[in-house]
Design an enzyme around this catalytic site. Sequence first.
Site, PDB file in Angstrom:
ATOM      1  CD  GLN A  83      -3.010  -0.734  -0.157  1.00  0.00           C
ATOM      2  OE1 GLN A  83      -2.807   0.199  -0.946  1.00  0.00           O
ATOM      3  NE2 GLN A  83      -4.026  -1.566  -0.318  1.00  0.00           N
ATOM      4  CB  SER A  84       4.261   1.873  -1.274  1.00  0.00           C
ATOM      5  OG  SER A  84       5.046   2.995  -1.630  1.00  0.00           O
TER       6      SER A  84
END
Length: 356
Positions: A83-84
């Site tokens: 989920q960067s």
Amino acid sequence: MATIEEVRVLLTKMPRKSLGFYPTSLHRLDVLSGELGVNLYAKRDDRSGISTFGGNKMRKLEYLLGDAVEQGADTVFTFGATQSNHAMQTAAACCKLGLKPVLYLVSVVEPNEDDVRANLLLDRIYGAEVHIVSPEPGETMTDMSARSREMAQQHADELRAQGGHPYIVPGGGASDVGSIGFVMGYIELMSQCQARCIKPRYVFHATGSGGTLAGLAAGRALVADTFENPQIVSIAVSAKSEGYEAQVADLANAALARLGAGDARVDAADLLVDTSYYGAGYEIPSPAGNDAIRRLARSEGVLTDPVYTGKAFAGLLDYVESGRIPQGSDVIFWHTGGATALFSESAIIGDLVCEG
Ligand SMILES: *Cc1c(COP(=O)(O)O)cnc(C)c1O
């Protein structure tokens, strides 16, 4: 040491691609300012563009991808968690510049392939080549990240051998080149404050890879003679190794050297990194962080996120409410983005909506 104008001249000499919408807005949070007894302002890098979902990585990417294009790159590799925010913004920026994004993402939280969410969903819309690196038995997050970098390096070497031109952006865009984006950011903030007679005593922000802090600290060192400079309070979003401040100071000094900034220097002792607010760890929600998200949303309508900005804002609230910040001070909250996490896996969001 330099004036704002002199720093602007240094910045124009760096290769850069225009990606975001700058300056980002700076606005007073009136309700919370009244409640807290300070003048609280939000610096809205969450609204940096390119898409609705901006963030602090866009400033770094202007210089990183400026460098990549100058070097003739056609493919950009980068890293992060699944989920960067950084990986998502890199993918968006690559699309705009006609570069191919290749993302090596470690699953701190395992994504559900049947219900792909938030940044990972956006990465797919952007057409990024996504490689998910899942933990092997006994592997720590550090091991997993190191393995993802090795895999990407090998992949980039293969491309190069076939005549491709890969460019590797480190995790979080935390390099000397990337940090220059936040020298630009610091100068931008101080110009806005100067124009509006705001005298910031404190700047709060979430710190992860350290690239944002390195750039802010470098910018602060550069114009130290021009302003009464604020204290930068960097709220850590994960456990930090012993040498974190020294590492960030090295990064800041490398950015200053690249800028050709004369004798300005950043010392590890100049940095205030507070590790009291990340709770149980990276991508694990904290009660105080989730309280802070609700408080900011319900008083000002501004959305923050459980991984970075909610925790940073919890730190700011605690500093003010415990009296560590004098009443009446001008305080800046640098909103670094991340609210896509509100639409991510429940492991990241926690009990955000369970409270009445
Ligand atoms: C990456 C990120 C940060 C931390 O910035 P670093 O430069 O990595 O220290 C803070 N907030 C958000 C929302 C981010 O995505």
